[in-house]
Design a protein around this motif. Structure first.
Motif, PDB file in Angstrom:
ATOM      1  N   PHE B 130     -19.453  62.664 -15.780  1.00 20.86           N
ATOM      2  CA  PHE B 130     -20.009  62.178 -14.519  1.00 20.86           C
ATOM      3  C   PHE B 130     -20.162  60.661 -14.503  1.00 20.86           C
ATOM      4  O   PHE B 130     -20.210  60.013 -15.537  1.00 20.86           O
ATOM      5  N   ALA B 131     -20.206  60.140 -13.284  1.00 22.85           N
ATOM      6  CA  ALA B 131     -20.361  58.701 -13.071  1.00 22.85           C
ATOM      7  C   ALA B 131     -21.658  58.463 -12.314  1.00 22.85           C
ATOM      8  O   ALA B 131     -21.969  59.168 -11.355  1.00 22.85           O
ATOM      9  N   ILE B 133     -23.658  55.716 -10.136  1.00 24.62           N
ATOM     10  CA  ILE B 133     -23.363  54.518  -9.334  1.00 24.62           C
ATOM     11  C   ILE B 133     -24.554  54.207  -8.446  1.00 24.62           C
ATOM     12  O   ILE B 133     -25.072  55.098  -7.768  1.00 24.62           O
ATOM     13  N   GLU B 144     -17.290  45.692  -4.871  1.00 22.11           N
ATOM     14  CA  GLU B 144     -17.257  46.128  -6.276  1.00 22.11           C
ATOM     15  C   GLU B 144     -17.799  47.557  -6.396  1.00 22.11           C
ATOM     16  O   GLU B 144     -17.244  48.381  -7.127  1.00 22.11           O
ATOM     17  N   HIS B 147     -15.174  49.946  -5.051  1.00 20.72           N
ATOM     18  CA  HIS B 147     -14.082  50.050  -6.023  1.00 20.72           C
ATOM     19  C   HIS B 147     -14.441  51.084  -7.098  1.00 20.72           C
ATOM     20  O   HIS B 147     -13.629  51.947  -7.461  1.00 20.72           O
ATOM     21  N   ARG B 148     -15.682  51.017  -7.563  1.00 22.59           N
ATOM     22  CA  ARG B 148     -16.097  51.976  -8.592  1.00 22.59           C
ATOM     23  C   ARG B 148     -16.165  53.393  -8.040  1.00 22.59           C
ATOM     24  O   ARG B 148     -15.810  54.353  -8.728  1.00 22.59           O
ATOM     25  N   LYS B 151     -12.639  54.707  -8.118  1.00 20.54           N
ATOM     26  CA  LYS B 151     -12.178  55.047  -9.471  1.00 20.54           C
ATOM     27  C   LYS B 151     -12.839  56.333  -9.965  1.00 20.54           C
ATOM     28  O   LYS B 151     -12.202  57.155 -10.625  1.00 20.54           O
ATOM     29  N   ALA B 152     -14.114  56.497  -9.644  1.00 17.48           N
ATOM     30  CA  ALA B 152     -14.819  57.726 -10.029  1.00 17.48           C
ATOM     31  C   ALA B 152     -14.206  58.934  -9.321  1.00 17.48           C
ATOM     32  O   ALA B 152     -14.045  60.014  -9.908  1.00 17.48           O
ATOM     33  N   GLU B 154     -11.049  59.102  -8.201  1.00 17.92           N
ATOM     34  CA  GLU B 154      -9.721  59.300  -8.803  1.00 17.92           C
ATOM     35  C   GLU B 154      -9.808  60.017 -10.145  1.00 17.92           C
ATOM     36  O   GLU B 154      -8.920  60.780 -10.512  1.00 17.92           O
ATOM     37  N   GLY B 155     -10.868  59.740 -10.888  1.00 24.26           N
ATOM     38  CA  GLY B 155     -11.041  60.358 -12.202  1.00 24.26           C
ATOM     39  C   GLY B 155     -11.657  61.752 -12.128  1.00 24.26           C
ATOM     40  O   GLY B 155     -11.901  62.365 -13.157  1.00 24.26           O
ATOM     41  N   PHE B 157     -14.612  62.566 -11.531  1.00 18.55           N
ATOM     42  CA  PHE B 157     -15.968  62.594 -12.075  1.00 18.55           C
ATOM     43  C   PHE B 157     -16.918  63.249 -11.064  1.00 18.55           C
ATOM     44  O   PHE B 157     -16.784  63.009  -9.855  1.00 18.55           O
TER      45      PHE B 157
END
Lengths: 253, 253
Positions: B130-131, B133, B144, B147-148, B151-152, B154-155, B157
């Motif tokens: 998990f991410a 944020i 920013e 963006h995160r 990415k989370a 895409e992954g 998470f």
């Protein structure tokens, strides 16, 4: 009478990082189910109770026993280290109840997860957005794990790696991270946080491999983001763009 | 005599999810420094102590007071909710000490962070990588943060969103996530986990906006990954590829 399952996180393993709710729930339970090592970590609490231990990889057995004992009317404490949903016993137990249409009263009791316990020993590395990733490929394909490592690196997340025991996979993960971060990026390695023989190592992305022999089942690794730094032996990840000047100014005002 | 700073996480805010170490450190301290709301949450523990409160956005003032009081010889408890490094007081305090070359003895005392507290009320959503944020753009640029979020997503998470109070930013973040995940992806919204008037909502990526008015300063949002599902009103994120068949089989064997 219907029973109940407490799905409990005991924290890092020492007595002081336990929560009051965790202690209360163990006290209320007459059956304790735990992986052998965790049963040892709470043996001061389990006198006079039925304790069912099981080795690693027997998660399904432990989930089944918890449900069956609760169906018999027992109050069951199903124990994980850290927090019970972070790679712990909560998901298999809930999945098993769901798959078998069994409804047993349960409560998830959160705990201090290993990433936060390790981070506390390292300084303050987890102070910006972070990603928690397990490197165990028993239940998840290695490619999927490495894909997530790459996305976390691309997003400049601080990264906490659970279960870094699979060293070939760990080396691949760290190579991916090194594509995105400088050699001086802080790396924290904590072995057995808050337990006897705890070891805390603050190193960097270019130096961490010196400590490969410190990595085992109870090791947590934390890799800083692009703005993390080491000061007085501690890893600090700034919360945002507050400058050094602001800190000097605020302190002296 | 040299003083000391305990940088403490009080957990979600109720009495039961406190750790024993946190209670001990507050007891040992003669000065308590906290954001006003957190001072209220621990007022059962602070009788007879000097309590310094400060409003939001006064992190630098609180860090400074903690360091100065410790330099005067006091034992100071600097209090955050949840865990002190997760968007709490640990990073500004360590940064301020480092920037000013001040060395004061300190200890970080971890706690149950808000994501884990909220997750415990929702079932077991945080059971795969998990991410975490924060959607606060006070100290970090919105681009920013987004963006995160991408990415989370895409992954794949599981994503825990702290500080979702900035609704335009929250809407953008959720739109990004919706590019990658199906409408039936579980979404958990927990307002004031373990506090009075706690609200727990289990919804989906296509329906969550109905609850926009539930989102305030003490709300945590958790968005499941591609394999998360809802069963009996709880969010479950499978730990890996264990099949429904395996669960049925293990339960009946």
């Amino acid at each position: 009478m219907a029973g109940k399952i407490y799905i409990i996180g005991i924290g890092p393993g020492d007595e002081k990082n336990r929560t009051l709710r965790m202690l209360e729930a163990i006290k209320e339970s007459d059956v304790i189910i735990a992986y052998t090592t965790y049963a040892d970590l709470i043996k001061d609490l389990t006198d006079g109770k039925e304790v069912i231990t099981a080795r690693m990889k027997e998660e399904l057995y432990r989930a089944k026993m918890a449900i069956k004992k609760a169906l018999e009317g027992h109050t069951v404490a199903l124990v994980s280290s850290g927090d019970p949903q972070v790679y712990g016993m909560a998901p298999p137990t809930l999945e098993m109840m769901c798959a078998n249409n069994v409804n047993v009263d349960f409560e998830i009791i959160p705990g201090v997860t290993a990433a936060l316990a390790a981070a506390a020993r390292l300084g303050s590395p987890l102070s910006m957005d972070f990603a928690v990733i397990s490197l165990s490929d028993l239940l998840v394909p290695a490619e999927e794990i490495l894909h997530r490592v790459r996305k976390a690196a691309e997003g400049d997340f601080v990264i906490a790696l659970y279960n870094p025991i699979n060293k070939p996979l760990l080396l691949k993960a760290m190579e991916i991270i090194a594509e995105y971060r400088k050699g001086e990026t802080p790396v924290g390695i904590v072995k057995g946080a808050y337990r006897e023989n705890e070891e805390v190592i603050v190193t960097t992305l270019s130096e961490w491999k010196k400590y490969l022999d410190k990595i085992n089942m109870v090791t947590m690794m934390i890799i800083g983001n692009s703005r993390s730094y080491i000061c007085n032996g501690k890893i600090i990840t700034p919360r945002g763009y507050t400058s050094r000047y602001d800190y000097v100014n605020a302190f002296n005002s």
